[in-house]
Design an enzyme around this catalytic site. Structure first.
Site, PDB file in Angstrom:
ATOM      1  N   ARG A   1      -1.911   3.059  17.117  1.00  0.00           N
ATOM      2  CA  ARG A   1      -1.897   4.287  16.304  1.00  0.00           C
ATOM      3  C   ARG A   1      -3.020   5.261  16.703  1.00  0.00           C
ATOM      4  O   ARG A   1      -4.139   4.836  17.029  1.00  0.00           O
ATOM      5  CB  ARG A   1      -2.022   3.948  14.821  1.00  0.00           C
ATOM      6  CG  ARG A   1      -0.821   3.191  14.299  1.00  0.00           C
ATOM      7  CD  ARG A   1      -1.034   2.765  12.885  1.00  0.00           C
ATOM      8  NE  ARG A   1      -0.543   3.699  11.895  1.00  0.00           N
ATOM      9  CZ  ARG A   1      -1.226   4.088  10.826  1.00  0.00           C
ATOM     10  NH1 ARG A   1      -2.473   3.692  10.622  1.00  0.00           N
ATOM     11  NH2 ARG A   1      -0.694   4.904   9.945  1.00  0.00           N
TER      12      ARG A   1
ATOM     13  N   GLU B   1     -10.558   4.345   9.361  1.00  0.00           N
ATOM     14  CA  GLU B   1     -10.721   4.027   7.939  1.00  0.00           C
ATOM     15  C   GLU B   1     -11.267   2.612   7.723  1.00  0.00           C
ATOM     16  O   GLU B   1     -10.775   1.860   6.882  1.00  0.00           O
ATOM     17  CB  GLU B   1      -9.387   4.205   7.196  1.00  0.00           C
ATOM     18  CG  GLU B   1      -8.880   5.635   7.250  1.00  0.00           C
ATOM     19  CD  GLU B   1      -7.664   5.907   6.369  1.00  0.00           C
ATOM     20  OE1 GLU B   1      -6.835   5.009   6.212  1.00  0.00           O
ATOM     21  OE2 GLU B   1      -7.570   7.037   5.856  1.00  0.00           O
TER      22      GLU B   1
ATOM     23  N   GLU C   1       0.855  -1.192   0.000  1.00  0.00           N
ATOM     24  CA  GLU C   1       0.000   0.000   0.000  1.00  0.00           C
ATOM     25  C   GLU C   1       0.893   1.245   0.000  1.00  0.00           C
ATOM     26  O   GLU C   1       1.815   1.360   0.810  1.00  0.00           O
ATOM     27  CB  GLU C   1      -0.917  -0.013   1.237  1.00  0.00           C
ATOM     28  CG  GLU C   1      -1.901   1.146   1.234  1.00  0.00           C
ATOM     29  CD  GLU C   1      -3.174   0.871   2.027  1.00  0.00           C
ATOM     30  OE1 GLU C   1      -3.470  -0.299   2.335  1.00  0.00           O
ATOM     31  OE2 GLU C   1      -3.889   1.852   2.335  1.00  0.00           O
ATOM     32  N   ARG C   2       0.610   2.135  -0.934  1.00  0.00           N
ATOM     33  CA  ARG C   2       1.433   3.349  -1.126  1.00  0.00           C
ATOM     34  C   ARG C   2       2.889   2.978  -1.413  1.00  0.00           C
ATOM     35  O   ARG C   2       3.816   3.724  -1.053  1.00  0.00           O
ATOM     36  CB  ARG C   2       1.352   4.276   0.081  1.00  0.00           C
ATOM     37  CG  ARG C   2      -0.047   4.567   0.567  1.00  0.00           C
ATOM     38  CD  ARG C   2      -0.943   5.099  -0.511  1.00  0.00           C
ATOM     39  NE  ARG C   2      -2.303   5.319  -0.044  1.00  0.00           N
ATOM     40  CZ  ARG C   2      -3.295   5.709  -0.851  1.00  0.00           C
ATOM     41  NH1 ARG C   2      -3.080   5.913  -2.130  1.00  0.00           N
ATOM     42  NH2 ARG C   2      -4.496   5.891  -0.384  1.00  0.00           N
TER      43      ARG C   2
ATOM     44  N   ASP D   1      -2.525  14.026   7.549  1.00  0.00           N
ATOM     45  CA  ASP D   1      -2.016  12.796   6.930  1.00  0.00           C
ATOM     46  C   ASP D   1      -0.803  13.045   6.047  1.00  0.00           C
ATOM     47  O   ASP D   1      -0.940  13.094   4.820  1.00  0.00           O
ATOM     48  CB  ASP D   1      -3.140  12.139   6.101  1.00  0.00           C
ATOM     49  CG  ASP D   1      -2.799  10.721   5.694  1.00  0.00           C
ATOM     50  OD1 ASP D   1      -1.820  10.189   6.229  1.00  0.00           O
ATOM     51  OD2 ASP D   1      -3.513  10.150   4.855  1.00  0.00           O
TER      52      ASP D   1
ATOM     53  N   GLU E   1       3.871   9.031  -0.504  1.00  0.00           N
ATOM     54  CA  GLU E   1       2.466   8.968  -0.905  1.00  0.00           C
ATOM     55  C   GLU E   1       1.966  10.319  -1.411  1.00  0.00           C
ATOM     56  O   GLU E   1       1.230  10.389  -2.384  1.00  0.00           O
ATOM     57  CB  GLU E   1       1.608   8.501   0.288  1.00  0.00           C
ATOM     58  CG  GLU E   1       0.116   8.567  -0.002  1.00  0.00           C
ATOM     59  CD  GLU E   1      -0.761   8.141   1.163  1.00  0.00           C
ATOM     60  OE1 GLU E   1      -0.229   7.696   2.201  1.00  0.00           O
ATOM     61  OE2 GLU E   1      -1.997   8.265   1.049  1.00  0.00           O
TER      62      GLU E   1
END
Ligand code: GCV
Length: 652
Positions: free
Chosen positions: A286, A253, A134-135, A326, A354
């Protein structure tokens, strides 16, 4: 305990082949000897010396009194002594010595003492079980079918800058990350990394007891759930006795978390901390949370975590992104860092780009991370994490200069006070050449590159005006029906006929209030707010007078144009580097810089032409006018997933 090893090695050279592929990263010393076979971290230290050191005798000595992982290097009369309290410290001392040698610096009369700022210096890989990252902009996961030779380079590279932990899988964790099959794979990787002082960690899916274990609930206070986690943790430690612990993204998310069962983040984190404690494992929990209903995404980490301050177990660390939204090109620091007083915290930086041009743009991130540390005292944190930019591409990071961000992360996790200039200097000398004709100009390019990216993407506090989904190019207009507001740029830029920017003052969402008084006063008042975060905190009228004397609109135009000019300058500087760089890397970097200059124009033109539809003001005469057309740009989309690097940017 004292043990001494004497090593005498002769002959040494730095590789200078004409075509390099970047696979050796900054570790470009050629072997001068075949090492004897020794095991353990100390064995690695000896092996590295035997293989690469060209100087006189070196003694490796365990010595009490130094902090863990710290070391001293002293040399007198032709003999060098590296002393450390643990074997990892000896290994770091050896890499320090080899770094000096590779940079051509004096390796005699040394009196060095180094102690890491943090015990935990950790990479976070966002790698999925199917091999996508991811990314990730540098190919597929290096952990899918780990190649022993590559794993060795990965381990050496990390240890050479002091990185001592790695989370193997994505924070958007699949439950199967904890299946016995996957744990066997993690064990194999742990076995390869252990000799380099690197521990492995795993991201977990909070609903694993249901989705993997077949239980009816994942309620962290349920006895059966706790038993499931205990059994799972016991299974892990049988395979990986030095397993580091869990990283958790919960209730964020769409990921599951304790709130799904009416419990708090503290309930969830403490349950896991309890089952890991007997094994000395930790939980990195997190704080990246935000809900679509809230009036300001930037407020939410404080809103959710402040009521829990002081309630976390002592083997829990709250992992907080550097900014409150972010990983934007520029954000003020996340106010949670100064608000939480009774909870161990660590910062999460994003090494993978990203939001900074993926593996196409040269953006050296050390200045951004140093900026963070000018607001948040390094000593107020327990640890440092970085989202890795590593994949199975030959050059590991997709862009040769992106390797510098991996390097910089490790160096700053060891010592957050090292300057960006020093890091760039070290990296260039090791990765390319010590020739000042390359080092000096390219160091300047690197140090200036982050501000240039801010200028051509999001100057003056703008943020999150990226293309939806992959986040590569500009799409300030992106607002499709049905997409949650805080995933669309208009939520962040709020352009209208009056001006531009998000009012986070006490007249708006009061985000400024989350900062300590002095900063609150500075940010809350438009006339004292630093201009580089102006539209982050204020809805700025188009005709607002800036410090330069220009109107806000004119200043915005000029900033975008500055960014374009800066990237063109970077390309011109690189073009002149041809005599000092092998052909392959020269060409590859040149191609990327060409993409970057074109992308910078794309950003400038798309953003200015779009914002002009609100400002109704002309582009100033004394700057280059857009070369593109807004309608065309609004139709242009790059169709890639979040697992790929675009082959090029705007190409119409
Ligand atoms: C791993 C952003 C990224 C996501 C990422 C998330 C996170 O939203 O776009 O890809 O998910 O941050 O850090 O959890």
């Amino acid at each position: 305990m004292m043990a001494a090893f004497l090593l005498l090695i002769a002959g040494w050279s730095v590789a200078a082949t004409n075509d390099e592929d970047g696979s050796r990263l900054w570790l470009r010393l050629d072997a001068v000897n075949t090492p004897s076979s020794v095991t353990g971290v100390k064995g690695t230290a000896m092996t590295e010396l035997q293989t690469y050191w060209q100087g006189g005798p070196v003694v490796l000595k365990r010595q009490k009194g130094l902090p863990m992982d710290g070391y001293t290097i002293t040399s007198t009369g032709g003999k060098t002594v590296i002393a450390a309290a643990n074997d990892a410290g000896l290994l770091y001392g050896v890499y320090h010595l080899l770094r000096l040698q590779q940079m051509g610096q004096p390796c005699t009369n040394l009196s060095i003492r180094e102690v890491p700022a943090y015990d935990l210096r950790i990479l976070n890989h966002w790698d999925n079980p199917n091999g996508t990252v991811e990314r990730g902009f540098a190919g597929r996961s290096i952990f899918l079918n780990p190649d022993p030779a590559r794993m060795k380079i990965y381990a050496r590279a990390n240890a050479s800058v002091g990185i001592n932990g790695t989370v193997l899988n994505n924070v958007n964790a699949k439950p199967e990350a904890l299946s016995t099959d996957h744990l066997q794979k993690a064990k194999a990787i742990a076995d390869q990394l252990r000799p380099y002082g690197i521990r492995v960690y795993l991201s977990i899916n909070f609903a694993s007891p249901i989705r993997l274990g077949g239980l009816k609930t994942a309620d962290p206070l349920d006895a059966e759930v706790i038993r499931w986690w205990k059994d799972k943790v016991n299974e892990i430690y049988k395979l990986i006795p030095d397993f580091g612990g869990f990283l958790v993204k919960a209730n964020s998310e769409g990921e599951p978390g304790p709130q799904d069962f009416g419990r708090t983040h503290a309930d969830g984190a403490n349950m896991l901390a309890g089952v890991l404690r007997p094994h000395k494992g930790i939980v990195m929990w997190r704080a990246f949370v935000y809900k679509p209903q809230s009036s300001d995404r930037a407020n939410q980490a404080c809103e959710e975590f402040m009521p829990l301050d002081g309630q976390f177990a002592d083997n829990v660390i709250i992992q907080i992104k550097n900014g409150p939204v972010d990983f934007q090109p520029r954000e003020p620091y996340s106010p949670l860092f100064t608000a939480m007083q009774k909870t161990p915290m660590m910062v999460e930086f994003q090494i993978t780009q990203e939001y900074l041009g993926a593996a196409n743009h040269l953006v050296f991130l050390a200045p951004m991370w140093r900026e963070f540390f000018s607001f948040v005292k390094p000593a107020s944190l327990k640890a440092m994490a970085g989202v890795a930019n590593i994949g199975d591409d030959t050059n590991w990071c997709g862009h040769h200069f992106a390797q510098a961000n991996w390097y910089a992360f490790g160096r700053l996790a060891w010592n957050p006070a090292i300057t960006s200039e020093q890091i760039a200097d070290e990296w260039l000398r090791q990765t390319f050449t010590g020739d000042e004709r390359l080092v000096n100009p390219m160091k300047q390019v690197m140090v200036d590159s982050r501000e240039a990216a801010v200028n051509y993407m999001m100057p003056l506090g703008l943020h999150h005006i990226f293309a939806g989904g992959h986040h590569y190019g500009p799409e300030p207009w992106y607002n499709p029906p049905g997409v949650r507001a805080d995933w669309t740029p208009p939520y962040y830029h709020r352009a209208d006929s009056i001006g531009l920017g998000f009012d986070r003052t006490t007249k708006g969402t009061a985000n400024a209030r989350q900062y300590p008084d002095e900063l609150f006063r500075l940010y809350n008042n438009i006339s004292t707010c630093p201009e580089n975060v102006l539209t982050w905190f204020h809805h700025v009228p188009w005709d607002y007078r800036m410090k330069s004397g220009r109107t806000f609109w004119d200043e915005l135009c000029h900033k975008y144009d500055d960014g374009v000019r800066q990237t063109r300058h970077f390309l011109a500087v690189w073009d002149a580097m041809k005599p000092y760089v092998d052909n392959r890397r020269f060409d590859e970097v040149q191609r990327k810089l060409r993409i970057q200059t074109r992308d910078a124009e794309w950003w400038r033109d798309a953003c200015l032409l779009y914002f002009q539809t609100f400002s109704h003001r002309p582009i100033p005469q004394d700057m280059e006018h857009p070369v593109h057309n807004l309608d065309e740009m609004m139709k242009f989309r790059i169709n890639i997933t979040m697992y790929e690097n675009p082959v090029c940017g705007y190409n119409k």
